[in-house]
Design a protein around this motif. Sequence first.
Motif, mmCIF file in Angstrom:
data_model
loop_
_atom_site.group_PDB
_atom_site.id
_atom_site.type_symbol
_atom_site.label_atom_id
_atom_site.label_comp_id
_atom_site.label_asym_id
_atom_site.label_seq_id
_atom_site.Cartn_x
_atom_site.Cartn_y
_atom_site.Cartn_z
ATOM 1 N N HIS A 26 0.832 -1.209 0.000
ATOM 2 C CA HIS A 26 0.000 0.000 0.000
ATOM 3 C C HIS A 26 0.868 1.261 0.000
ATOM 4 C CE1 HIS A 26 -3.448 2.548 0.707
ATOM 5 N NE2 HIS A 26 -2.835 3.061 1.765
ATOM 6 N N VAL A 27 1.913 1.267 0.818
ATOM 7 C CA VAL A 27 2.808 2.427 0.881
ATOM 8 C C VAL A 27 3.537 2.597 -0.448
ATOM 9 C CG1 VAL A 27 4.893 3.336 1.995
ATOM 10 C CG2 VAL A 27 3.047 2.379 3.374
ATOM 11 N N LYS A 28 3.954 1.482 -1.059
ATOM 12 C CA LYS A 28 4.604 1.570 -2.375
ATOM 13 C C LYS A 28 3.653 2.166 -3.410
ATOM 14 C CE LYS A 28 7.808 -2.305 -1.954
ATOM 15 N NZ LYS A 28 8.121 -3.658 -2.465
ATOM 16 N N GLY A 29 2.386 1.762 -3.355
ATOM 17 C CA GLY A 29 1.398 2.319 -4.272
ATOM 18 C C GLY A 29 1.190 3.808 -4.050
ATOM 19 N N LEU A 30 1.169 4.223 -2.787
ATOM 20 C CA LEU A 30 1.033 5.654 -2.496
ATOM 21 C C LEU A 30 2.249 6.427 -2.998
ATOM 22 C CD1 LEU A 30 -0.451 5.704 1.115
ATOM 23 C CD2 LEU A 30 -1.589 6.344 -1.000
ATOM 24 N N TRP A 31 3.423 5.844 -2.853
ATOM 25 C CA TRP A 31 4.637 6.529 -3.295
ATOM 26 C C TRP A 31 4.671 6.668 -4.816
ATOM 27 C CZ3 TRP A 31 7.797 9.604 -0.980
ATOM 28 C CH2 TRP A 31 9.000 9.939 -1.580
ATOM 29 N N HIS A 38 -3.350 13.830 -0.913
ATOM 30 C CA HIS A 38 -3.971 15.042 -0.380
ATOM 31 C C HIS A 38 -3.117 15.573 0.764
ATOM 32 C CE1 HIS A 38 -7.550 14.344 -2.743
ATOM 33 N NE2 HIS A 38 -7.575 13.089 -2.308
ATOM 34 N N VAL A 39 -3.268 16.830 1.056
ATOM 35 C CA VAL A 39 -2.515 17.457 2.138
ATOM 36 C C VAL A 39 -2.836 16.783 3.462
ATOM 37 C CG1 VAL A 39 -2.150 19.629 3.383
ATOM 38 C CG2 VAL A 39 -2.420 19.650 0.910
ATOM 39 N N GLU A 40 -4.071 16.369 3.646
ATOM 40 C CA GLU A 40 -4.472 15.703 4.885
ATOM 41 C C GLU A 40 -3.706 14.403 5.078
ATOM 42 O OE1 GLU A 40 -8.486 13.881 6.992
ATOM 43 O OE2 GLU A 40 -8.574 14.689 4.963
ATOM 44 N N VAL A 42 -0.777 13.573 3.800
ATOM 45 C CA VAL A 42 0.636 13.882 4.056
ATOM 46 C C VAL A 42 0.806 14.377 5.489
ATOM 47 C CG1 VAL A 42 2.558 15.367 3.382
ATOM 48 C CG2 VAL A 42 1.105 14.350 1.637
ATOM 49 N N GLY A 43 -0.124 15.182 5.967
ATOM 50 C CA GLY A 43 -0.055 15.684 7.335
ATOM 51 C C GLY A 43 -0.168 14.574 8.362
ATOM 52 N N ILE A 44 -1.074 13.641 8.133
ATOM 53 C CA ILE A 44 -1.227 12.523 9.061
ATOM 54 C C ILE A 44 0.030 11.665 9.070
ATOM 55 C CG2 ILE A 44 -2.494 10.364 9.436
ATOM 56 C CD1 ILE A 44 -5.015 11.876 8.528
ATOM 57 N N ALA A 45 0.600 11.406 7.898
ATOM 58 C CA ALA A 45 1.834 10.615 7.824
ATOM 59 C C ALA A 45 2.983 11.329 8.533
ATOM 60 C CB ALA A 45 2.182 10.330 6.374
ATOM 61 N N THR A 46 3.052 12.638 8.378
ATOM 62 C CA THR A 46 4.105 13.415 9.038
ATOM 63 C C THR A 46 3.940 13.374 10.554
ATOM 64 O OG1 THR A 46 4.230 14.865 7.125
ATOM 65 C CG2 THR A 46 5.184 15.680 9.170
ATOM 66 N N LEU A 47 2.719 13.551 11.020
ATOM 67 C CA LEU A 47 2.479 13.480 12.467
ATOM 68 C C LEU A 47 2.790 12.101 13.024
ATOM 69 C CD1 LEU A 47 -0.791 15.569 12.859
ATOM 70 C CD2 LEU A 47 1.514 16.167 13.605
ATOM 71 N N PHE A 48 2.474 11.060 12.266
ATOM 72 C CA PHE A 48 2.793 9.705 12.705
ATOM 73 C C PHE A 48 4.307 9.526 12.814
ATOM 74 C CE2 PHE A 48 3.830 5.273 11.662
ATOM 75 C CZ PHE A 48 3.238 4.658 12.746
ATOM 76 N N GLY A 49 5.053 10.015 11.830
ATOM 77 C CA GLY A 49 6.507 9.926 11.878
ATOM 78 C C GLY A 49 7.087 10.691 13.058
#
Length: 73
Positions: A26-31, A38-40, A42-49
């Motif tokens: 799934h992550v490979k597909g997103l990449w 969407h910005v949302e 990317v923001g959620i992924a950034t907060l998770f990191g």
Amino acid sequence: MFFFFFFFFFCSLPTRNEAFWKELDHVKGLWKNKKDLHVEQVGIATLFGLECFAWFCAGEIVGRGFTFTGYYV
């Protein structure tokens, strides 16, 4: 009790392995389609990191005996 822990842990390994590879695909597909993100998302992924990094830092501080400078030897 000790036997049951290892039994249930080893029984759950195939499903955990399958779930890991599904998430990785799934992550490979997103990449691949990063222009469609969407910005949302990317923001959620950034907060998770950032949360993972914060927990790592907290674990390091606890491992050092609650000091910021280093280990007590």
